[in-house]
Enzyme design. Structure first.
Site, PDB file in Angstrom:
ATOM      1  N   LYS A 119      12.757 -15.061 -10.260  1.00 40.25           N
ATOM      2  CA  LYS A 119      12.445 -13.964 -11.356  1.00 40.25           C
ATOM      3  C   LYS A 119      11.358 -14.751 -12.355  1.00 40.25           C
ATOM      4  O   LYS A 119      10.649 -13.942 -12.855  1.00 40.25           O
ATOM      5  CB  LYS A 119      13.832 -13.705 -12.234  1.00 40.25           C
ATOM      6  CG  LYS A 119      14.787 -12.867 -11.521  1.00 40.25           C
ATOM      7  CD  LYS A 119      14.368 -11.439 -11.455  1.00 40.25           C
ATOM      8  CE  LYS A 119      13.636 -11.176 -10.165  1.00 40.25           C
ATOM      9  NZ  LYS A 119      14.051 -10.864  -9.018  1.00 40.25           N
TER      10      LYS A 119
ATOM     11  N   ASN B 131      -1.570   2.264   6.136  1.00 39.94           N
ATOM     12  CA  ASN B 131      -0.819   1.154   5.666  1.00 39.94           C
ATOM     13  C   ASN B 131      -0.531   0.502   7.152  1.00 39.94           C
ATOM     14  O   ASN B 131      -0.394   0.948   8.130  1.00 39.94           O
ATOM     15  CB  ASN B 131       0.523   1.547   5.054  1.00 39.94           C
ATOM     16  CG  ASN B 131       0.369   2.167   3.803  1.00 39.94           C
ATOM     17  OD1 ASN B 131      -0.755   2.283   3.160  1.00 39.94           O
ATOM     18  ND2 ASN B 131       1.359   2.824   3.449  1.00 39.94           N
ATOM     19  N   GLY B 132      -0.662  -0.938   6.835  1.00 32.34           N
ATOM     20  CA  GLY B 132      -0.306  -1.856   8.047  1.00 32.34           C
ATOM     21  C   GLY B 132      -1.351  -2.687   8.484  1.00 32.34           C
ATOM     22  O   GLY B 132      -2.340  -2.613   7.730  1.00 32.34           O
TER      23      GLY B 132
ATOM     24  N   CYS C  23       0.729  -1.196  -0.008  1.00 36.58           N
ATOM     25  CA  CYS C  23       0.133  -0.142  -0.134  1.00 36.58           C
ATOM     26  C   CYS C  23       0.750   1.179   0.049  1.00 36.58           C
ATOM     27  O   CYS C  23       1.858   1.491   0.498  1.00 36.58           O
ATOM     28  CB  CYS C  23      -0.771   0.254   1.271  1.00 36.58           C
ATOM     29  SG  CYS C  23      -2.147  -1.138   1.367  1.00 36.58           S
TER      30      CYS C  23
ATOM     31  N   TRP D 229      -2.855  -2.848  -1.463  1.00 36.82           N
ATOM     32  CA  TRP D 229      -2.405  -4.158  -1.468  1.00 36.82           C
ATOM     33  C   TRP D 229      -3.490  -4.939  -0.472  1.00 36.82           C
ATOM     34  O   TRP D 229      -3.092  -4.768   0.681  1.00 36.82           O
ATOM     35  CB  TRP D 229      -1.132  -4.266  -1.510  1.00 36.82           C
ATOM     36  CG  TRP D 229      -0.653  -5.711  -1.685  1.00 36.82           C
ATOM     37  CD1 TRP D 229      -0.275  -6.528  -2.957  1.00 36.82           C
ATOM     38  CD2 TRP D 229      -0.581  -7.057  -0.899  1.00 36.82           C
ATOM     39  NE1 TRP D 229      -0.286  -7.715  -2.795  1.00 36.82           N
ATOM     40  CE2 TRP D 229      -0.310  -8.099  -1.444  1.00 36.82           C
ATOM     41  CE3 TRP D 229      -0.958  -7.079   0.710  1.00 36.82           C
ATOM     42  CZ2 TRP D 229      -0.197  -9.251  -0.723  1.00 36.82           C
ATOM     43  CZ3 TRP D 229      -0.663  -8.225   1.300  1.00 36.82           C
ATOM     44  CH2 TRP D 229      -0.319  -9.382   0.649  1.00 36.82           C
TER      45      TRP D 229
ATOM     46  N   GLU E 112      17.482 -17.255  -7.390  1.00 38.44           N
ATOM     47  CA  GLU E 112      17.083 -16.007  -7.996  1.00 38.44           C
ATOM     48  C   GLU E 112      16.506 -16.045  -9.561  1.00 38.44           C
ATOM     49  O   GLU E 112      15.494 -15.495  -9.686  1.00 38.44           O
ATOM     50  CB  GLU E 112      18.240 -15.099  -8.033  1.00 38.44           C
ATOM     51  CG  GLU E 112      18.035 -13.797  -8.449  1.00 38.44           C
ATOM     52  CD  GLU E 112      16.941 -13.073  -7.777  1.00 38.44           C
ATOM     53  OE1 GLU E 112      16.209 -13.364  -6.640  1.00 38.44           O
ATOM     54  OE2 GLU E 112      16.302 -11.864  -8.217  1.00 38.44           O
TER      55      GLU E 112
ATOM     56  N   HIS F  61      17.862 -37.186  -5.644  1.00 33.68           N
ATOM     57  CA  HIS F  61      17.120 -37.578  -4.282  1.00 33.68           C
ATOM     58  C   HIS F  61      15.547 -37.370  -4.552  1.00 33.68           C
ATOM     59  O   HIS F  61      15.074 -37.458  -3.408  1.00 33.68           O
ATOM     60  CB  HIS F  61      17.720 -36.908  -3.129  1.00 33.68           C
ATOM     61  CG  HIS F  61      19.223 -37.104  -3.010  1.00 33.68           C
ATOM     62  ND1 HIS F  61      19.735 -38.717  -2.664  1.00 33.68           N
ATOM     63  CD2 HIS F  61      20.673 -36.529  -3.585  1.00 33.68           C
ATOM     64  CE1 HIS F  61      21.030 -38.491  -2.842  1.00 33.68           C
ATOM     65  NE2 HIS F  61      21.516 -37.395  -3.319  1.00 33.68           N
TER      66      HIS F  61
ATOM     67  N   ARG G 144       3.632  -0.266  -4.985  1.00 30.58           N
ATOM     68  CA  ARG G 144       3.529  -0.735  -3.679  1.00 30.58           C
ATOM     69  C   ARG G 144       2.202  -1.492  -3.464  1.00 30.58           C
ATOM     70  O   ARG G 144       2.089  -2.236  -2.250  1.00 30.58           O
ATOM     71  CB  ARG G 144       3.548   0.486  -2.760  1.00 30.58           C
ATOM     72  CG  ARG G 144       5.073   1.072  -2.625  1.00 30.58           C
ATOM     73  CD  ARG G 144       5.014   1.931  -1.532  1.00 30.58           C
ATOM     74  NE  ARG G 144       4.878   1.187  -0.195  1.00 30.58           N
ATOM     75  CZ  ARG G 144       5.741   1.487   0.789  1.00 30.58           C
ATOM     76  NH1 ARG G 144       6.933   2.007   0.606  1.00 30.58           N
ATOM     77  NH2 ARG G 144       5.532   0.781   1.991  1.00 30.58           N
TER      78      ARG G 144
ATOM     79  N   GLU H 167       7.715 -14.965 -10.701  1.00 31.61           N
ATOM     80  CA  GLU H 167       7.053 -13.890 -10.320  1.00 31.61           C
ATOM     81  C   GLU H 167       6.561 -13.267 -11.337  1.00 31.61           C
ATOM     82  O   GLU H 167       5.417 -12.646 -11.344  1.00 31.61           O
ATOM     83  CB  GLU H 167       7.931 -13.066  -9.096  1.00 31.61           C
ATOM     84  CG  GLU H 167       8.831 -12.319  -9.679  1.00 31.61           C
ATOM     85  CD  GLU H 167       9.575 -11.881  -8.588  1.00 31.61           C
ATOM     86  OE1 GLU H 167       9.025 -11.152  -7.459  1.00 31.61           O
ATOM     87  OE2 GLU H 167      10.859 -11.420  -8.758  1.00 31.61           O
TER      88      GLU H 167
ATOM     89  N   LYS I 138       5.805  -4.346  -4.102  1.00 33.18           N
ATOM     90  CA  LYS I 138       7.090  -4.093  -4.106  1.00 33.18           C
ATOM     91  C   LYS I 138       7.765  -4.189  -2.733  1.00 33.18           C
ATOM     92  O   LYS I 138       8.864  -4.695  -2.500  1.00 33.18           O
ATOM     93  CB  LYS I 138       7.465  -2.677  -4.873  1.00 33.18           C
ATOM     94  CG  LYS I 138       8.639  -2.093  -4.728  1.00 33.18           C
ATOM     95  CD  LYS I 138       9.532  -3.180  -5.704  1.00 33.18           C
ATOM     96  CE  LYS I 138      11.084  -2.666  -5.913  1.00 33.18           C
ATOM     97  NZ  LYS I 138      11.969  -3.894  -6.686  1.00 33.18           N
TER      98      LYS I 138
HETATM   99  C1  AGP Z   1      12.090 -10.214  -6.016  1.00 34.46           C
HETATM  100  O1  AGP Z   1      11.863  -9.773  -7.190  1.00 34.46           O
HETATM  101  C2  AGP Z   1      11.100  -9.528  -5.101  1.00 34.46           C
HETATM  102  N1  AGP Z   1      10.442  -8.429  -5.414  1.00 34.46           N
HETATM  103  C3  AGP Z   1      11.072  -9.949  -3.607  1.00 34.46           C
HETATM  104  O2  AGP Z   1      11.562 -11.477  -3.236  1.00 34.46           O
HETATM  105  C4  AGP Z   1      11.910  -8.974  -2.568  1.00 34.46           C
HETATM  106  O3  AGP Z   1      13.428  -9.152  -2.970  1.00 34.46           O
HETATM  107  C5  AGP Z   1      11.625  -9.179  -1.126  1.00 34.46           C
HETATM  108  O4  AGP Z   1      10.460  -8.878  -0.927  1.00 34.46           O
HETATM  109  C6  AGP Z   1      12.882  -8.533  -0.350  1.00 34.46           C
HETATM  110  O5  AGP Z   1      12.348  -6.983  -0.475  1.00 34.46           O
HETATM  111  P1  AGP Z   1      13.492  -6.131   0.250  1.00 34.46           P
HETATM  112  O6  AGP Z   1      14.761  -5.998  -0.381  1.00 34.46           O
HETATM  113  O7  AGP Z   1      12.726  -4.655  -0.201  1.00 34.46           O
HETATM  114  O8  AGP Z   1      13.409  -6.254   1.849  1.00 34.46           O
END
Ligand code: AGP
Length: 612
Positions: free
Chosen positions: A488, A102-103, A2, A76, A484, A507, A27, A491, A607
Site C-alpha cells: 500500500k 485492449n490486449g 486500458c 495503459w 500488504e 539473516h 484502468r 504503490e 487497476k
Molecule cells: C493492489 O493495491 C493492487 N492494485 C494490485 O496488487 C491488485 O491487488 C492485483 O493487481 C490483483 O488484482 P485483482 O484482484 O483484480 O486480480
C-alpha cells in the site's frame, strides 16, 4: 489495462464516450481518444497523450466531434511510449476504419512486416495498428466488413477486446473478444460496448458478457452476437446490481479514502448473507464434503494484494483444515509445475476477475483436472464465469488503483470459507466456531472503531512522510499483513518499502537498519507477541524509529519500545488481520497525501492487469 467504451444511438456519442472513459480511467491513464462517424459519413478521431482532461480540452478547443456512433479508449501503454500517435483509436491508412483495442497482439511484428512489404505505411509503434491496417487490407480485397473482421481474427494471435468503426457503415459498430473482457450494454434506441461494467453504470444496467471467439454487430436498434463460426447467438442478459453512485467519489477527496471508509459496509454485505442461525452458510458451494472429497492440498493463487490475502489464507486454512496450503503468485504458478490434479483444490482470488495471470492459472488448474473455486468482486467477470465455484465479495465497485475494501472483503470471505469447511469436516471445536461467528457479526462495527480515529494515522504520516525507506516486520499472520501494508505504502507514495518476516531480518536485511530507519512492527498475532517484541528491540537498538501496531490487550508490553503505537481491538486471531490492515491503509494514504502524490492513479499502474 486500458478501457474501451462504444456507443451506437440517436444522440451525440461524444458526451457518452467521455462519461464512460472517465469511469474507466482507473484502468489506464497515459492517453485517451475517441472516434465517431459524422452524419455525412466521415470518420473523425481525436486523441492525446495524458489524462482524459487533456482530451476534453482538445475537444472543447477545436471543432467537437459530431455523430451518433463512436468508440473511445483510455490507454495503459504496452507497445510504444505514451504519446499522441500511439494513443487509440487507430485508423487505417485509407482512413476508412478505426479500432480501439485492449490486449496484446503477439504476432504483430510478422503481420506488420508483411503489410509494409505490400506498401502499407504505419504511423504508430503499437501492436494495435496492425489490426486496423490488416482490416483495411482485407476489406479492400473482400469488400465485406465482417469477412474482413473474421479474416483478421484468424490471422492475429494474442488477446483482444476491440471496437471497430467503418465509415462505409455509418450506423454500426463491430466488436470482437478473446482473452480480454468485453460486454454489451442494452438501452432503448441505444446500445453500448464496454471493457468494464463501471463504464456503463450511468447508462444501463442490462448487459451480456461476450465470450472468447464471439463477435458482435451493434447499432442503435439492436445487437447481433455471433460465435466463432458466425452463427447468430441468443445471449443471456444480466442485470447489474451496482449503483452508479457507488462508483462516484461522493464528496471524498479520493476514491481510495472513500473505499477505505466503505469497509464496514462492504464487510457487512459480504458476511451477512452467509450467516444464518449461528452458522456459516455457503449455498454457492452446494455440498462442502463433495468439494473437499479427495482433496489433499490447496493452492491459493492470485496477484498483488489478492496474493497477500492468499498468504493470510495459507496460515489460516492450514490451521483449520490440517492439509498443506500454498499461496502462489499467479504469474509464477503456471510455470512452476504445481502438483495439480483431482487431489488439489485451487482457490483463485481476484477483485476484477479479469487479471490475466490469475485467469491463466485458473485455466491451467482446470486443464490438469483440479477443481477451481474463485473469490471475485466483479459479477460476471471472466474468472467468476470460468471457475467451478464462485464466492462473491460484495465490496461494490472499487475505483482507486490501490485496493482496500476488496482486500478486506476477500480476506473475510476466505477466512469464512476456511471456518465453514472446517465445520463441515468436523475440524473445529464448537466453542471456537461460536466465538468466530459472534466476532464475524461484530467485525464491521470494530472496523469502524479502528477507522474513527484518523488523527493517529495522520499524525504518524506527517511525522514520517519524508522517509525514503520503510520496513514492515511481523510474524505469521502479521507477516502476511506486513506484505500488504508495505505494498500500500509503496504503490501510492513511491517510498521504497519492504516487508520481512520479523525472524528473518537478522539473516541479512538487518544490515540496512541504521539510525532513523523507519520500521513498522506488527505485533497483533498474540501467540508470537514476545518474539515480535524481541525483534522490535533488535531494530530499536540499531537506531530504528518504530511504529508499532498491536491489540489493546497487549499494548502495555509494546508501547515503551515504539515512537507511535496503533492500537486495534482484540478479536479472534484469524480475524485480526481484517482489523490490522485498516491503520496500514490509512497510514499509507496520509503519507501519500503529505507527499502530494496522485493517490487514485499512481504512476505506471492500472487497476486491472489484463496483460502478462
Ligand atoms: C493492489 O493495491 C493492487 N492494485 C494490485 O496488487 C491488485 O491487488 C492485483 O493487481 C490483483 O488484482 P485483482 O484482484 O483484480 O486480480
Amino acid at each position: 489495462m486500458c478501457g474501451i467504451i462504444g456507443f451506437a444511438g440517436k444522440t451525440e456519442a461524444v458526451p457518452i464516450l467521455l462519461d464512460g472513459l472517465e469511469r474507466l480511467e482507473y484502468r489506464g491513464y497515459d492517453s485517451a481518444g475517441v472516434a465517431t462517424i459524422s452524419a455525412d459519413g466521415r470518420l473523425q478521431v481525436k486523441k492525446s497523450k495524458g489524462r482524459l482532461s487533456v482530451l476534453r480540452e482538445l475537444l472543447d478547443s477545436q471543432n467537437p466531434l459530431s455523430g451518433n456512433i463512436g468508440i473511445g479508449h483510455t490507454r495503459w501503454a504496452t507497445h510504444g511510449e505514451p504519446n499522441d500517435t500511439n494513443a487509440h483509436p487507430h485508423v487505417g491508412q485509407e482512413r476508412k476504419i478505426a479500432v480501439v483495442h485492449n490486449g496484446i497482439i503477439e504476432n504483430y511484428l510478422e503481420i506488420k512486416n508483411s503489410l509494409i512489404r505490400k506498401g502499407v505505411v504505419f504511423s504508430s509503434d503499437t501492436d494495435t495498428e496492425v489490426i486496423v491496417q490488416l482490416l483495411e487490407y482485407y476489406y479492400r480485397k473482400k469488400s465485406d466488413l465482417m469477412d474482413a473482421v473474421y479474416a483478421v481474427l484468424n490471422r492475429i494471435k494474442g488477446a483482444y477486446a476491440m471496437g471497430i468503426l467503418c465509415s462505409d457503415f455509418p450506423g454500426q459498430m463491430v466488436a470482437a473478444k478473446k482473452d480480454a473482457p468485453l460486454l454489451i450494454g442494452y438501452g432503448k434506441n441505444k446500445n453500448y460496448i464496454a471493457s468494464d461494467v463501471t463504464a456503463l453504470l450511468a447508462q444501463t444496467k442490462t448487459v451480456s458478457y461476450m465470450e472468447d471467439g464471439e463477435t458482435a454487430v451493434i447499432t442503435a436498434d439492436g445487437v447481433q452476437i455471433f460465435d466463432r463460426d458466425r452463427f447468430l447467438l441468443e445471449k443471456e442478459k444480466h442485470l447489474i446490481e451496482w449503483d452508479v453512485s457507488a462508483a462516484e467519489k461522493g464528496g471524498y477527496a479520493h476514491f481510495m479514502l472513500k473505499e477505505i471508509m466503505e469497509q464496514p459496509e462492504a464487510v457487512r454485505k459480504t458476511i451477512s448473507p452467509r450467516l444464518a442461525d449461528g452458522e456459516i452458510v455457503m449455498e454457492e458451494l452446494n455440498n462442502a464434503s463433495e468439494l473437499m472429497k479427495n482433496i489433499s492440498r490447496i493452492y491459493i493463487v492470485a496477484c498483488g494484494s489478492a496474493y497477500h490475502v492468499g498468504m493470510t489464507g495459507k496460515y489460516a486454512l492450514e490451521r483449520l483444515l490440517h492439509i498443506p496450503v500454498e499461496a502462489c503468485l499467479a504469474s509464477e504458478f503456471r510455470y512452476s509445475e504445481p502438483l495439480l490434479g483431482e487431489s488439489a483444490l485451487v482457490i483463485v482470488i481476484s477483485q476484477s476477475g479479469e487479471t490475466l495471470d490469475s485467469m491463466a492459472a485458473l485455466r491451467e488448474a482446470k486443464r490438469k483436472g483440479s477443481k477451481v473455486l474463485s473469490i471475485v468482486n466483479v459479477m460476471g467477470s471472466s474468472i467468476a464465469r470460468e471457475a467451478d465455484y464462485v464466492l462473491y465479495t460484495w465490496a461494490g465497485p472499487e475505483i482507486a488503483v490501490a485496493t482496500t475494501k476488496a482486500y478486506t472483503t476477500q480476506m473475510t470471505l476466505l477466512l469464512m470459507l476456511g471456518v465453514y469447511l472446517a465445520k463441515q469436516l468436523n475440524g473445529i471445536e464448537q466453542e471456537e466456531y461460536a466465538v468466530i461467528i459472534r466476532e464475524l457479526q461484530d467485525l464491521p462495527e470494530k472496523i469502524s472503531v479502528v477507522m474513527n480515529d484518523p488523527d493517529r494515522y495522520q499524525k504518524a504520516a506527517s511525522r514520517y512522510f519524508n522517509h525514503n525507506s520503510v520496513f514492515y516486520i511481523g510474524r505469521n499472520l502479521d507477516y502476511a499483513l506486513g506484505l500488504e501494508g508495505s505494498l500500500k505504502l509503496k504503490e501510492i507514495s513511491y517510498i521504497h518499502s519492504e516487508s520481512y518476516a520479523a525472524g528473518e531480518l537478522k539473516h541479512g536485511t538487518i544490515s540496512l537498519i541504521e539510525p532513523g530507519t523507519l520500521v513498522v512492527a506488527l505485533a497483533t498475532y498474540e501467540p508470537l507477541v514476545e518474539k515480535s517484541l524481541s525483534n522490535i528491540v533488535e531494530v530499536k537498538s540499531r537506531g530504528a524509529e518504530v511504529i508499532a501496531m498491536t491489540t489493546e490487550r497487549i499494548v502495555s508490553l509494546i508501547e515503551s519500545q515504539a515512537s507511535e503505537v496503533f492500537v486495534i481491538p482484540k478479536v479472534h486471531s484469524l480475524l485480526q488481520p481484517v482489523l490490522g490492515v485498516i491503520p496500514l491503509q490509512l497510514f499509507a494514504y496520509y503519507v501519500a497525501l503529505n507527499r502530494g502524490c496522485d493517490i487514485d492513479k499512481p504512476r505506471n499502474l492500472a487497476k486491472s492487469v489484463t496483460v502478462e
